[in-house]
Design a protein around this motif. Sequence first.
Motif, PDB file in Angstrom:
ATOM      1  N   PHE A   1      32.591  40.273  27.257  1.00 42.09           N
ATOM      2  CA  PHE A   1      32.730  40.872  28.291  1.00 42.09           C
ATOM      3  C   PHE A   1      33.410  40.054  29.674  1.00 42.09           C
ATOM      4  N   SER A   2      33.363  38.864  29.394  1.00 41.73           N
ATOM      5  CA  SER A   2      33.951  37.922  30.452  1.00 41.73           C
ATOM      6  C   SER A   2      35.299  37.914  29.928  1.00 41.73           C
ATOM      7  N   GLU A   3      35.653  37.974  28.786  1.00 43.84           N
ATOM      8  CA  GLU A   3      37.068  37.943  28.240  1.00 43.84           C
ATOM      9  C   GLU A   3      37.828  39.388  28.784  1.00 43.84           C
ATOM     10  N   LYS A   4      37.028  40.478  28.971  1.00 39.96           N
ATOM     11  CA  LYS A   4      37.496  41.783  29.374  1.00 39.96           C
ATOM     12  C   LYS A   4      37.943  41.455  31.026  1.00 39.96           C
ATOM     13  N   VAL A   5      37.100  40.726  31.586  1.00 38.48           N
ATOM     14  CA  VAL A   5      37.474  40.620  33.094  1.00 38.48           C
ATOM     15  C   VAL A   5      38.645  39.621  33.413  1.00 38.48           C
ATOM     16  N   ARG A   6      38.568  38.657  32.594  1.00 37.31           N
ATOM     17  CA  ARG A   6      39.786  37.554  32.723  1.00 37.31           C
ATOM     18  C   ARG A   6      41.027  38.079  32.369  1.00 37.31           C
ATOM     19  N   LEU A   7      41.100  38.991  31.384  1.00 38.91           N
ATOM     20  CA  LEU A   7      42.141  39.660  31.038  1.00 38.91           C
ATOM     21  C   LEU A   7      42.722  40.703  32.340  1.00 38.91           C
ATOM     22  N   MET A   8      41.843  41.151  32.764  1.00 38.63           N
ATOM     23  CA  MET A   8      42.151  42.174  34.065  1.00 38.63           C
ATOM     24  C   MET A   8      42.647  41.409  35.029  1.00 38.63           C
ATOM     25  N   LEU A   9      42.052  40.173  35.367  1.00 43.29           N
ATOM     26  CA  LEU A   9      42.434  39.494  36.370  1.00 43.29           C
ATOM     27  C   LEU A   9      43.870  39.093  35.949  1.00 43.29           C
ATOM     28  N   GLY A  10      44.267  38.607  34.884  1.00 44.06           N
ATOM     29  CA  GLY A  10      45.502  38.537  34.471  1.00 44.06           C
ATOM     30  C   GLY A  10      46.519  39.506  34.662  1.00 44.06           C
ATOM     31  N   ALA A  11      46.015  40.531  34.178  1.00 44.73           N
ATOM     32  CA  ALA A  11      46.921  41.800  34.167  1.00 44.73           C
ATOM     33  C   ALA A  11      47.281  42.111  35.807  1.00 44.73           C
ATOM     34  N   LYS A  12      46.445  41.740  36.539  1.00 40.28           N
ATOM     35  CA  LYS A  12      46.774  42.220  38.046  1.00 40.28           C
ATOM     36  C   LYS A  12      47.227  40.811  38.725  1.00 40.28           C
ATOM     37  N   LYS A  13      47.323  39.942  37.989  1.00 43.29           N
ATOM     38  CA  LYS A  13      48.079  38.507  38.521  1.00 43.29           C
ATOM     39  C   LYS A  13      47.029  38.213  39.914  1.00 43.29           C
ATOM     40  N   LEU A  14      45.956  37.981  39.875  1.00 40.72           N
ATOM     41  CA  LEU A  14      45.159  37.809  40.718  1.00 40.72           C
ATOM     42  C   LEU A  14      44.532  36.136  40.572  1.00 40.72           C
ATOM     43  N   ALA A  15      44.518  35.371  41.660  1.00 44.25           N
ATOM     44  CA  ALA A  15      44.085  34.268  41.410  1.00 44.25           C
ATOM     45  C   ALA A  15      42.395  34.189  41.649  1.00 44.25           C
ATOM     46  N   TRP A  16      41.505  33.383  41.042  1.00 41.95           N
ATOM     47  CA  TRP A  16      40.441  33.388  40.789  1.00 41.95           C
ATOM     48  C   TRP A  16      39.670  32.175  40.670  1.00 41.95           C
ATOM     49  N   LYS A  17      38.441  32.052  41.165  1.00 43.23           N
ATOM     50  CA  LYS A  17      37.493  30.722  41.115  1.00 43.23           C
ATOM     51  C   LYS A  17      36.625  31.120  39.665  1.00 43.23           C
ATOM     52  N   SER A  18      36.438  30.064  38.922  1.00 45.31           N
ATOM     53  CA  SER A  18      35.741  30.133  37.607  1.00 45.31           C
ATOM     54  C   SER A  18      34.519  29.206  37.749  1.00 45.31           C
ATOM     55  N   VAL A  19      33.372  29.876  37.625  1.00 48.34           N
ATOM     56  CA  VAL A  19      32.142  29.175  37.461  1.00 48.34           C
ATOM     57  C   VAL A  19      31.623  29.506  36.188  1.00 48.34           C
ATOM     58  N   HIS A  20      31.303  28.337  35.340  1.00 45.07           N
ATOM     59  CA  HIS A  20      30.801  28.601  34.031  1.00 45.07           C
ATOM     60  C   HIS A  20      29.055  28.812  34.134  1.00 45.07           C
ATOM     61  N   VAL A  21      28.478  29.715  33.547  1.00 50.58           N
ATOM     62  CA  VAL A  21      26.905  29.777  33.723  1.00 50.58           C
ATOM     63  C   VAL A  21      26.499  29.558  32.154  1.00 50.58           C
ATOM     64  N   PRO A  22      25.223  29.173  31.989  1.00 48.80           N
ATOM     65  CA  PRO A  22      24.531  29.168  30.851  1.00 48.80           C
ATOM     66  C   PRO A  22      24.726  30.359  30.061  1.00 48.80           C
ATOM     67  N   ARG A  23      24.661  30.279  28.705  1.00 49.35           N
ATOM     68  CA  ARG A  23      24.650  31.314  27.476  1.00 49.35           C
ATOM     69  C   ARG A  23      23.253  32.089  27.847  1.00 49.35           C
ATOM     70  N   ILE A  24      22.107  31.127  27.612  1.00 46.70           N
ATOM     71  CA  ILE A  24      20.945  31.612  27.536  1.00 46.70           C
ATOM     72  C   ILE A  24      20.145  31.292  28.893  1.00 46.70           C
ATOM     73  N   GLN A  25      18.744  31.699  29.093  1.00 41.57           N
ATOM     74  CA  GLN A  25      17.901  31.513  30.072  1.00 41.57           C
ATOM     75  C   GLN A  25      17.534  29.932  29.753  1.00 41.57           C
ATOM     76  N   PRO A  26      17.118  29.106  30.802  1.00 38.38           N
ATOM     77  CA  PRO A  26      17.091  29.778  32.128  1.00 38.38           C
ATOM     78  C   PRO A  26      18.423  29.525  32.847  1.00 38.38           C
ATOM     79  N   LYS A  27      18.464  30.642  33.935  1.00 38.19           N
ATOM     80  CA  LYS A  27      19.687  30.563  34.625  1.00 38.19           C
ATOM     81  C   LYS A  27      19.498  30.502  36.310  1.00 38.19           C
ATOM     82  N   PRO A  28      18.926  29.419  36.673  1.00 34.61           N
ATOM     83  CA  PRO A  28      18.523  29.346  38.140  1.00 34.61           C
ATOM     84  C   PRO A  28      19.536  29.616  39.089  1.00 34.61           C
ATOM     85  N   ASP A  29      20.873  29.256  38.693  1.00 32.70           N
ATOM     86  CA  ASP A  29      21.901  29.323  39.778  1.00 32.70           C
ATOM     87  C   ASP A  29      22.345  30.709  39.756  1.00 32.70           C
TER      88      ASP A  29
END
Length: 315
Positions: free
Chosen positions: A14-42
């Motif tokens: 689902f992240s790839e879906k959004v990354r491509l939409m950002l690319g299609a619209k030529k929007l600049a964005w900030k990338s924060v990597h999150v854990p794949r599994i719990q815990p996710k305190p941030d």
Amino acid sequence: MTDLILHHYPESPFSEKVRLMLGAKKLAWKSVHVPRIQPKPDVVALTGGYRRTPFLQVGADIYCDTALIADVLEHVQPDPALYPLPLKGVTRIFAQWADSTLFWAAMAYSIQPKSAAAMFPDEATAQAFLVDRKAMRTNMTQLRAADATSAYRSYLRRVAHMADEHDFLFGAEPCIADFAAYHPLWYTRRRAPVMAGILQATPSLLEWMDRIEAIGHGVSDTLSAEDAIQVAAQAQPLAAGQNLLVDSAFQDDHGIPLGSRVAITAESFGAEPTEGELVAATRTHYSLARTDDRAGAVHVHFPRIGYVLRKADGT
């Protein structure tokens, strides 16, 4: 406008879906990597409980679910359109099918014992991932591998018929239907390559996937999770009607007035609740106001479709 901050991880479909939409619209964005599994305190500091990936942050406003994120991106940059006007309804309906029925068939097919070695560095990591996702599927029935394979083959043929006709599924330009249909297939092709032989029977679909992949992800800069939380803490959430969701009129289908303490959960996958004060309930979305010790005051936004609204006491 404050920076678009996408909280995601590289392997997330689902992240790839959004990354491509950002690319299609030529929007600049900030990338924060999150854990794949719990815990996710941030993650929870910003969302209040929602832990599905990805979510989009704009200042102190948090947008959950890629269907809602697509609406935000369409508002930020209307051209090129995700929802072409003559096909606005049908492309939305197709995208909803792709994000649910097609996606779950693709996942049940792609994540099998023989593909685990390519997906995970070791058995312990694989098992931790599977246990985590099983917990998120509390209200779901998962397809068995054989049933998923049969369904996936049929769905691939049907989508391929659309790719036979045009460069993209509904015409000469990509739209929301393309990005929704692409990311489950991307997972099979790029994340589970040992399983990707199923795609070979539909060469027009592979050519379509190459065209989508060529869109790219636009321009992004890395941001730490702590810095993203500080962005929220130093901002103020925007009032209903002033944020990146265009509709603001109250639509009461639950008998729950604005200002009530409520909880919102996904209908099925990832049903961890987010609690807060209901500050918007429009025809398309809900917005909750909540306060976190680290992130401060935030508004967390959800689409109506796919989510359940209840009073915080469960009634």
